[in-house]
Design an enzyme around this catalytic site. Structure first.
Site, mmCIF file in Angstrom:
data_model
loop_
_atom_site.group_PDB
_atom_site.id
_atom_site.type_symbol
_atom_site.label_atom_id
_atom_site.label_comp_id
_atom_site.label_asym_id
_atom_site.label_seq_id
_atom_site.Cartn_x
_atom_site.Cartn_y
_atom_site.Cartn_z
ATOM 1 C CD GLU A 85 -12.924 8.573 -3.170
ATOM 2 O OE1 GLU A 85 -12.089 9.462 -3.346
ATOM 3 O OE2 GLU A 85 -13.836 8.360 -3.999
ATOM 4 C CB CYS A 117 -10.871 1.050 -0.564
ATOM 5 S SG CYS A 117 -10.287 2.088 -1.893
ATOM 6 C CG HIS A 242 -8.693 -2.815 -1.568
ATOM 7 N ND1 HIS A 242 -9.859 -2.496 -2.227
ATOM 8 C CD2 HIS A 242 -7.818 -1.804 -1.829
ATOM 9 C CE1 HIS A 242 -9.699 -1.339 -2.843
ATOM 10 N NE2 HIS A 242 -8.477 -0.891 -2.631
HETATM 11 N N1 CAA Z 1 4.644 -5.036 -20.204
HETATM 12 C C1 CAA Z 1 4.370 -5.678 -19.064
HETATM 13 N N2 CAA Z 1 4.483 -5.095 -17.824
HETATM 14 C C2 CAA Z 1 4.875 -3.800 -17.776
HETATM 15 C C3 CAA Z 1 5.186 -3.079 -18.943
HETATM 16 C C4 CAA Z 1 5.060 -3.745 -20.211
HETATM 17 N N3 CAA Z 1 5.317 -3.128 -21.354
HETATM 18 N N4 CAA Z 1 5.560 -1.844 -18.574
HETATM 19 C C5 CAA Z 1 5.478 -1.781 -17.229
HETATM 20 N N5 CAA Z 1 5.071 -2.962 -16.740
HETATM 21 C C6 CAA Z 1 4.825 -3.327 -15.357
HETATM 22 C C7 CAA Z 1 5.871 -2.802 -14.399
HETATM 23 O O1 CAA Z 1 7.022 -3.632 -14.371
HETATM 24 C C8 CAA Z 1 5.106 -2.817 -13.086
HETATM 25 O O2 CAA Z 1 5.014 -4.145 -12.616
HETATM 26 P P1 CAA Z 1 5.485 -4.486 -11.100
HETATM 27 O O3 CAA Z 1 4.653 -3.652 -10.199
HETATM 28 O O4 CAA Z 1 5.191 -5.944 -10.962
HETATM 29 O O5 CAA Z 1 6.920 -4.137 -11.017
HETATM 30 C C9 CAA Z 1 3.675 -2.446 -13.505
HETATM 31 O O6 CAA Z 1 3.630 -2.669 -14.931
HETATM 32 C C10 CAA Z 1 3.318 -0.992 -13.208
HETATM 33 O O7 CAA Z 1 4.209 -0.145 -13.853
HETATM 34 P P2 CAA Z 1 5.001 1.011 -13.076
HETATM 35 O O8 CAA Z 1 5.770 0.428 -11.952
HETATM 36 O O9 CAA Z 1 5.742 1.795 -14.094
HETATM 37 O O10 CAA Z 1 3.915 1.871 -12.343
HETATM 38 P P3 CAA Z 1 3.055 3.131 -12.796
HETATM 39 O O11 CAA Z 1 3.883 4.347 -12.733
HETATM 40 O O12 CAA Z 1 2.318 2.884 -14.042
HETATM 41 O O13 CAA Z 1 2.004 3.171 -11.577
HETATM 42 C C11 CAA Z 1 0.464 2.464 -9.976
HETATM 43 C C12 CAA Z 1 1.338 2.025 -11.123
HETATM 44 C C13 CAA Z 1 1.319 3.085 -8.851
HETATM 45 C C14 CAA Z 1 -0.266 1.255 -9.406
HETATM 46 C C15 CAA Z 1 -0.564 3.514 -10.521
HETATM 47 O O14 CAA Z 1 -1.428 2.881 -11.423
HETATM 48 C C16 CAA Z 1 -1.394 4.184 -9.437
HETATM 49 O O15 CAA Z 1 -0.992 5.180 -8.846
HETATM 50 N N6 CAA Z 1 -2.609 3.627 -9.152
HETATM 51 C C17 CAA Z 1 -3.531 4.178 -8.169
HETATM 52 C C18 CAA Z 1 -3.077 3.903 -6.760
HETATM 53 C C19 CAA Z 1 -3.317 2.489 -6.311
HETATM 54 O O16 CAA Z 1 -4.106 1.760 -6.886
HETATM 55 N N7 CAA Z 1 -2.659 2.090 -5.211
HETATM 56 C C20 CAA Z 1 -2.850 0.789 -4.644
HETATM 57 C C21 CAA Z 1 -2.667 0.774 -3.152
HETATM 58 S S1 CAA Z 1 -3.736 1.995 -2.377
HETATM 59 C C22 CAA Z 1 -5.309 1.258 -2.399
HETATM 60 O O17 CAA Z 1 -5.410 0.091 -2.555
HETATM 61 C C23 CAA Z 1 -6.516 2.116 -2.238
HETATM 62 C C24 CAA Z 1 -7.152 2.297 -3.568
HETATM 63 O O18 CAA Z 1 -8.057 1.551 -3.962
HETATM 64 C C25 CAA Z 1 -6.658 3.363 -4.422
#
Ligand code: CAA
Length: 437
Positions: A85, A117, A242
């Site tokens: 990428e 990816c 992945h």
């Molecule tokens: N203690 C424990 N867990 C906690 C917590 C705490 N204090 N606070 C939050 N969490 C948990 C939440 O409950 C959530 O868990 P679940 O998903 O099981 O519900 C998790 O932590 C994430 O928290 P949020 O839902 O608030 O999410 P976020 O706003 O931090 O964003 C994300 C998470 C969307 C993955 C972000 O990191 C992101 O955009 N990542 C990049 C995109 C990505 O990786 N996408 C994956 C699919 S696309 C792909 O696979 C291609 C690629 O490689 C990018």
């Protein structure tokens, strides 16, 4: 499934930057509860590149180790495909740089495959078809997945960064993994879940939507594969996904487990037991390195070979590859009969030894310096090499300049000493010291 010539992965080798930041350090510096990153995302650490490393040097490191370890004659490599990428040039592929750095023979096809990816999986399938077509010519293909996962500082994606490369030797003596000959189970949908415009060095992402796209593609490809391959859940000893962050693999497994539990009207092993047995063992290396985009699925495979070795003899594994944008594929393969020999041979253990931990300020400083290195005119002086590695020296007259040196005396077939790609080193200095100067 069709019975045809065995073909697949003969060797696998991993390159990982020596620097990392602990996700707890990142969390504390940005005012977030560390448990969100450790438990919520399932990560632990993420690899960070220095300005002297880029996707080309990572790819060349992984490929050189692969050729050294498996005693491959460079003249016997007929194809190099790089899935990435994070290409460094809109026209010249990473594969061409790697070809030069490894001093491969001119009679070799080189190109990159790009689909976020998924790029390396496209490369793997292409290399497999090429190998089958060229049986008897004793020529090998090398597939390299190399990426630096970068999101904006302070963004939700930041804790899901990482960097690394996985090189794989493809041939008809697939001691690592024979890829099953089943009809393609692929899925494409034109979506904007994750992308990186040419003018950006960091990815854009619609985070929650990207999870939905990933899971939708998983359901489609899994159902297709189950229908067309004749294989079922019980045939898989491990299921690999992945891994943009380890919790995603957990979510993916949960979806498949629910589909199967429904199909079996609930008469099915519990989720936790199944997950711990089938998927969790493949995630330890991803937890240490973070997301390496196109290589993350293959980092799981290498990690599994390292940690489970002989227990996986002749075991069938299921693989789900996902590339945002999106294209996905489910496929399967059988581990070779001597899987015990892979422990300590993939390069992961050495790469994770003696890593240097960064504090938050050092991590930010390295990001800034890394950005500066990719600008035209950044080249100042020859990088000093320690004789074992490839380094990125900066951009001069719009040309990327790399330094390399011969492998150590102990290194075997690559005695055709990769020389300095441009100019000579002026002095010897520890790379670790350079990184912080
Ligand atoms: N203690 C424990 N867990 C906690 C917590 C705490 N204090 N606070 C939050 N969490 C948990 C939440 O409950 C959530 O868990 P679940 O998903 O099981 O519900 C998790 O932590 C994430 O928290 P949020 O839902 O608030 O999410 P976020 O706003 O931090 O964003 C994300 C998470 C969307 C993955 C972000 O990191 C992101 O955009 N990542 C990049 C995109 C990505 O990786 N996408 C994956 C699919 S696309 C792909 O696979 C291609 C690629 O490689 C990018």
């Amino acid at each position: 499934m069709n019975q045809e010539t065995r073909c697949g992965i003969e060797g696998i080798s991993v390159a990982i930057p020596k620097h990392f930041i602990d996700l707890g350090t990142l969390a504390k510096a940005t005012g977030i509860d560390p448990e969100k990153f450790y438990k919520g995302l399932g990560g632990r650490r993420m690899a960070v590149v220095t300005p002297l490393e880029d996707p080309v040097t990572l790819a060349a490191e992984a490929a050189r180790t692969l050729l050294d370890r498996y005693r491959v004659d460079p003249a016997g490599v007929g194809m190099v495909i790089v899935g990435s990428e994070s290409g460094v040039d809109a026209a010249k592929p990473i594969a061409a740089y790697v070809h030069g750095m490894l001093k491969l023979a001119p009679q070799c096809r080189t190109f990159d495959t790009q689909h976020a990816c998924y790029g390396a999986t496209a490369a793997l399938q292409m290399a497999r078809n090429w190998t089958l077509r060229h049986q008897g010519e004793c020529r090998k293909a090398v597939v390299i997945a190399t990426d630096i996962a970068r999101y904006d500082v302070g963004s939700a994606g930041e804790p899901t960064q990482g960097a690394g490369a996985v090189a794989m030797l493809i041939g008809t003596e697939p001691e690592v993994l024979t890829i099953d000959s089943a009809p393609d189970a692929v899925y494409t949908e034109d979506v904007m879940d994750f992308w990186r415009p040419h003018y950006q060095s960091t990815a854009m992402v619609d985070g929650k939507y990207s999870l939905e796209c990933y899971l939708r593609a998983l359901e489609h490809t899994y159902r297709t594969y189950q229908r067309t391959s004749g294989l079922s859940w019980d045939d898989y000893r491990r299921l690999l996904f992945h891994v943009p962050f380890p919790k995603m693999a957990y979510k993916a497994f949960k979806l498949l487990h629910e589909l199967e539990a429904d199909r079996h009207n609930g008469d099915f092993p519990s989720f936790e037991d199944s997950y711990d047995r089938l998927s969790e063992p493949a995630l330890w290396a991803n937890r240490e390195v973070g997301n390496i985009y196109s290589g993350s699925l293959y980092l799981s495979l290498a990690g599994l070979l390292e940690s489970e070795g002989a227990e996986l003899e002749s075991a069938r594994l299921g693989f789900f590859s996902y590339g945002s944008g999106c294209c996905a594929e489910f496929f399967s393969g059988r581990i070779g009969p001597d899987s015990g020999i892979w422990r300590g041979r993939t390069g992961i253990s050495e790469a994770l030894e003696d890593r240097v931990e960064l504090d938050y300020e050092q991590y930010i400083e390295l990001r800034t310096k890394t950005d500066a290195m990719s600008r035209n005119g950044s080249f100042r002086e020859r990088v000093r090499t320690n004789g074992e590695h490839f380094w990125f020296c900066g951009v001069d007259d719009h040309r990327r300049i790399y330094a390399s040196a011969s492998s150590s005396a102990a290194a075997k077939p690559l005695a055709t000493a990769p020389s300095i790609v441009a100019g000579s080193p002026v002095a010897v200095q520890s790379p670790a010291m350079q990184r912080f100067s």
